[in-house]
Motif scaffolding. Structure first.
Motif, PDB file in Angstrom:
ATOM      1  N   VAL A   1       0.799  -1.189   0.001  1.00 42.18           N
ATOM      2  CA  VAL A   1       0.094   0.081  -0.074  1.00 42.18           C
ATOM      3  C   VAL A   1       0.893   1.295   0.188  1.00 42.18           C
ATOM      4  CG1 VAL A   1      -1.597   1.233   1.424  1.00 42.18           C
ATOM      5  CG2 VAL A   1      -1.889  -1.176   0.984  1.00 42.18           C
ATOM      6  N   ASP A   2       2.085   1.095   0.731  1.00 42.08           N
ATOM      7  CA  ASP A   2       2.960   2.193   0.473  1.00 42.08           C
ATOM      8  C   ASP A   2       3.408   2.605  -0.623  1.00 42.08           C
ATOM      9  OD1 ASP A   2       2.240   2.439   3.342  1.00 42.08           O
ATOM     10  OD2 ASP A   2       4.302   1.370   3.878  1.00 42.08           O
ATOM     11  N   ASP A   3       3.321   2.052  -1.594  1.00 41.99           N
ATOM     12  CA  ASP A   3       3.875   2.272  -2.980  1.00 41.99           C
ATOM     13  C   ASP A   3       2.996   3.365  -3.724  1.00 41.99           C
ATOM     14  OD1 ASP A   3       6.024   0.612  -2.176  1.00 41.99           O
ATOM     15  OD2 ASP A   3       5.757  -0.880  -3.888  1.00 41.99           O
ATOM     16  N   PHE A   4       1.678   3.160  -3.277  1.00 41.31           N
ATOM     17  CA  PHE A   4       0.743   4.099  -4.001  1.00 41.31           C
ATOM     18  C   PHE A   4       0.910   5.472  -3.877  1.00 41.31           C
ATOM     19  CE2 PHE A   4      -3.362   5.840  -4.742  1.00 41.31           C
ATOM     20  CZ  PHE A   4      -3.952   5.347  -5.827  1.00 41.31           C
ATOM     21  N   PRO A   5       1.203   6.228  -5.167  1.00 42.28           N
ATOM     22  CA  PRO A   5       1.283   7.547  -5.038  1.00 42.28           C
ATOM     23  C   PRO A   5       0.360   8.294  -4.624  1.00 42.28           C
ATOM     24  CG  PRO A   5       1.068   6.896  -7.336  1.00 42.28           C
ATOM     25  CD  PRO A   5       0.985   5.543  -6.576  1.00 42.28           C
ATOM     26  N   VAL A   6       0.574   9.256  -3.726  1.00 45.55           N
ATOM     27  CA  VAL A   6      -0.468  10.579  -3.249  1.00 45.55           C
ATOM     28  C   VAL A   6      -0.020  11.707  -3.633  1.00 45.55           C
ATOM     29  CG1 VAL A   6      -1.581  11.121  -1.311  1.00 45.55           C
ATOM     30  CG2 VAL A   6      -0.647   8.747  -1.295  1.00 45.55           C
ATOM     31  N   MET A   7      -1.060  12.513  -4.359  1.00 45.42           N
ATOM     32  CA  MET A   7      -0.760  14.005  -4.365  1.00 45.42           C
ATOM     33  C   MET A   7      -1.027  14.685  -3.113  1.00 45.42           C
ATOM     34  SD  MET A   7      -2.835  14.416  -8.302  1.00 45.42           S
ATOM     35  CE  MET A   7      -1.838  15.745  -8.510  1.00 45.42           C
ATOM     36  N   THR A   8      -0.122  15.848  -3.130  1.00 41.59           N
ATOM     37  CA  THR A   8      -0.066  16.503  -1.910  1.00 41.59           C
ATOM     38  C   THR A   8      -1.169  17.609  -2.092  1.00 41.59           C
ATOM     39  OG1 THR A   8       1.587  17.986  -2.654  1.00 41.59           O
ATOM     40  CG2 THR A   8       2.373  16.008  -1.116  1.00 41.59           C
ATOM     41  N   GLY A   9      -1.658  18.067  -1.252  1.00 42.00           N
ATOM     42  CA  GLY A   9      -2.828  19.159  -1.214  1.00 42.00           C
ATOM     43  C   GLY A   9      -2.179  20.511  -1.447  1.00 42.00           C
ATOM     44  N   PHE A  10      -2.758  21.402  -1.646  1.00 42.97           N
ATOM     45  CA  PHE A  10      -2.498  22.729  -2.065  1.00 42.97           C
ATOM     46  C   PHE A  10      -3.500  23.861  -1.496  1.00 42.97           C
ATOM     47  CE2 PHE A  10      -5.173  21.733  -5.660  1.00 42.97           C
ATOM     48  CZ  PHE A  10      -5.596  23.002  -5.891  1.00 42.97           C
ATOM     49  N   ALA A  11      -2.966  25.068  -1.176  1.00 44.05           N
ATOM     50  CA  ALA A  11      -3.757  26.298  -0.687  1.00 44.05           C
ATOM     51  C   ALA A  11      -4.129  26.956  -2.156  1.00 44.05           C
ATOM     52  CB  ALA A  11      -2.845  26.935   0.064  1.00 44.05           C
ATOM     53  N   PRO A  12      -5.497  26.863  -2.198  1.00 46.16           N
ATOM     54  CA  PRO A  12      -5.897  27.438  -3.534  1.00 46.16           C
ATOM     55  C   PRO A  12      -5.697  28.977  -3.546  1.00 46.16           C
ATOM     56  CG  PRO A  12      -7.933  26.758  -2.250  1.00 46.16           C
ATOM     57  CD  PRO A  12      -6.496  26.350  -1.487  1.00 46.16           C
ATOM     58  N   GLY A  13      -5.335  29.534  -4.672  1.00 45.74           N
ATOM     59  CA  GLY A  13      -5.435  31.082  -4.698  1.00 45.74           C
ATOM     60  C   GLY A  13      -6.748  31.607  -4.955  1.00 45.74           C
ATOM     61  N   GLN A  14      -7.578  30.859  -5.581  1.00 47.81           N
ATOM     62  CA  GLN A  14      -9.155  31.155  -5.833  1.00 47.81           C
ATOM     63  C   GLN A  14      -9.957  30.010  -5.798  1.00 47.81           C
ATOM     64  OE1 GLN A  14     -10.189  34.372  -7.157  1.00 47.81           O
ATOM     65  NE2 GLN A  14     -12.152  33.505  -6.482  1.00 47.81           N
TER      66      GLN A  14
ATOM     67  N   VAL B   1     -20.578  21.839  -4.468  1.00 47.39           N
ATOM     68  CA  VAL B   1     -19.272  21.672  -5.053  1.00 47.39           C
ATOM     69  C   VAL B   1     -18.478  22.732  -4.907  1.00 47.39           C
ATOM     70  CG1 VAL B   1     -19.999  19.825  -6.729  1.00 47.39           C
ATOM     71  CG2 VAL B   1     -19.737  22.198  -7.377  1.00 47.39           C
ATOM     72  N   ARG B   2     -17.172  22.480  -4.806  1.00 49.86           N
ATOM     73  CA  ARG B   2     -16.059  23.516  -4.572  1.00 49.86           C
ATOM     74  C   ARG B   2     -15.167  23.396  -5.403  1.00 49.86           C
ATOM     75  NH1 ARG B   2     -14.927  22.338   0.569  1.00 49.86           N
ATOM     76  NH2 ARG B   2     -12.738  21.830   0.619  1.00 49.86           N
ATOM     77  N   LEU B   3     -14.769  24.498  -6.483  1.00 52.51           N
ATOM     78  CA  LEU B   3     -13.780  24.463  -7.397  1.00 52.51           C
ATOM     79  C   LEU B   3     -12.579  25.353  -6.918  1.00 52.51           C
ATOM     80  CD1 LEU B   3     -12.710  23.757 -10.253  1.00 52.51           C
ATOM     81  CD2 LEU B   3     -13.986  25.747 -10.939  1.00 52.51           C
ATOM     82  N   GLY B   4     -11.359  24.862  -7.051  1.00 51.04           N
ATOM     83  CA  GLY B   4     -10.379  25.843  -6.491  1.00 51.04           C
ATOM     84  C   GLY B   4      -9.189  25.565  -7.483  1.00 51.04           C
ATOM     85  N   MET B   5      -8.209  26.748  -7.611  1.00 54.81           N
ATOM     86  CA  MET B   5      -7.099  26.700  -8.406  1.00 54.81           C
ATOM     87  C   MET B   5      -6.108  27.424  -7.507  1.00 54.81           C
ATOM     88  SD  MET B   5      -8.170  27.846 -12.306  1.00 54.81           S
ATOM     89  CE  MET B   5      -9.403  26.887 -13.096  1.00 54.81           C
ATOM     90  N   ASN B   6      -4.625  26.969  -7.627  1.00 53.68           N
ATOM     91  CA  ASN B   6      -3.587  27.639  -6.915  1.00 53.68           C
ATOM     92  C   ASN B   6      -2.969  28.919  -7.701  1.00 53.68           C
ATOM     93  OD1 ASN B   6      -2.276  26.185  -8.969  1.00 53.68           O
ATOM     94  ND2 ASN B   6      -0.677  25.416  -7.591  1.00 53.68           N
TER      95      ASN B   6
END
Length: 379
Positions: A121-134, A225-230
């Motif tokens: 399971v530890d081999d599964f790649p995980v995308m890190t979160g980010f703080a949206p600019g908008q 729903v919540r849409l965000g972009m950095n």
């Protein structure tokens, strides 16, 4: 196996709901990949919920499914294996692990199958979160409707990769305060002006993500729903009831599409097209395309006709001319038959304006927020 799978666990889930979630997973998972872990999904069992996660390194989709669970566990498993079993069950699917070893048991209807989990399971790649600019919060319907109107104009030409998605940006026509969505393939263009508050941020969301949006957002849904972009135009996310989608935006600059949109009321060629005539023309052009490829439709407003010349199967002679009524004024102008049918789909009356027979046509519908443009063809 992870530490969570050192104790026994099981989960029973509705087969129909589970199958729907798996189809979403398979849309993300690459069918051909040289990285084995990317052909699997991460399945986590905890607190009466199954959480399924899929990634292709560009996008990551997580979907929650209600389930009857006992214990806590996490595995990597093939979504196609699970989908095959879920498709034969009319009731439930049960997944269980005895607490030791790497064998998972799956029961669906009267079938019992076993699956060996060989990838940790530890081999599964995980995308890190980010703080949206908008970020904007809206209903599923308000997000889905504009996308439905513009996504048909997304380009599939890989050499112009910056057109392979929908451009989200502040609307110039409304003072840069609201969100506009645009897509074009160089032959046709669609733009939708929403009422959603949106400032400063812009970016191109790829077509694969747009298709995922449409699958995740129910046609008649009222959920939020919540849409965000950095701020550096690299990442986006879409969060909703029971799902979380994040991914990379297209690294490119969308062209200045405003230059090709004719100003309203400046066209010398004007025509009113009815949905009935367009539907009949679409049937004829589709029949003709089967043997002779795409044909042009000639709109002659001053003559009151829309003419298609093409091959109609089951008729000798190959070429057949068919006329359908239109109203308007000005010189004749031609458009690609398929593009014309696509761009006018879903509306009862369409008004077309063009400066001349060689200029792009602008199409007006019952929706004042929608702008569509189509380049002409020589007829």
């Amino acid at each position: 196996m992870s530490k969570e799978t050192k104790t026994p666990w099981s989960a029973r889930v509705n087969a129909k709901v589970f199958r729907k979630a798996l189809r979403l997973m398979m849309f993300v998972v690459e069918t051909r990949t040289t990285i084995p872990v990317l052909s699997t999904i991460r399945l986590r069992v905890v607190d009466d919920k199954l959480t399924l996660v899929a990634t292709d390194l560009d996008f990551e989709l997580a979907v929650d499914v209600e389930a009857e669970t006992d214990g806590v566990g996490c595995i990597l498993i093939s979504p196609r294996f699970l989908d095959g079993l879920a498709s034969i069950s009319d009731s439930t699917v049960t997944i269980s692990h005895p607490g030791s070893g790497d064998i998972i048991a799956v029961e669906a209807w009267e079938a019992k199958a076993k699956y060996r989990c060989i990838i940790p399971v530890d081999d599964f790649p995980v995308m890190t979160g980010f703080a949206p600019g908008q970020e904007v919060m809206t209903s599923t319907g308000q997000m889905r409707a504009p996308l439905k109107h513009v996504m048909g104009c997304i380009s599939t030409e890989v050499t112009r990769y910056y057109l392979n998605g929908v451009y989200f940006h502040p609307s110039r026509d409304r003072g840069g305060e609201t969100l506009a969505m645009v897509a074009t393939d160089g032959h046709r263009l669609a733009k939708y002006e929403t009422a959603l508050k949106w400032k400063d941020q812009d970016g191109i969301i790829p077509s694969k993500a747009v298709n995922l949006f449409m699958s995740l957002l129910p046609a008649n849904g009222n959920g939020e729903v919540r849409l965000g972009m950095n701020r550096d135009r690299v990442r986006f996310h879409l969060f909703g009831d029971g799902f979380r989608l994040s991914g990379k935006m297209i690294d490119g600059t969308f062209p200045d599409y405003q230059r090709v949109i004719p100003r309203e009321g400046t066209g010398r060629i004007k025509a009113d097209l009815t949905a009935t005539a367009l539907r009949r023309m679409a049937r004829l052009t589709k029949a003709g395309d089967d043997q002779h490829g795409s044909r042009a439709v000639k709109i002659a407003p001053s003559e009151g006709v829309m003419i298609y010349r093409g091959g109609i199967p089951d008729y000798a002679g190959g070429l057949t001319e068919v006329s359908l009524p239109v109203t308007g004024e000005g010189d004749p102008i031609g458009f690609n038959a398929k593009y014309l049918a696509d761009i006018c789909a879903g509306f009862d009356v369409i008004r077309m304006e063009a400066a001349d027979s060689g200029a792009p046509g602008r199409f007006f519908t019952e929706d004042p927020n929608l702008t569509k443009v189509l380049m002409p063809m020589r007829v």
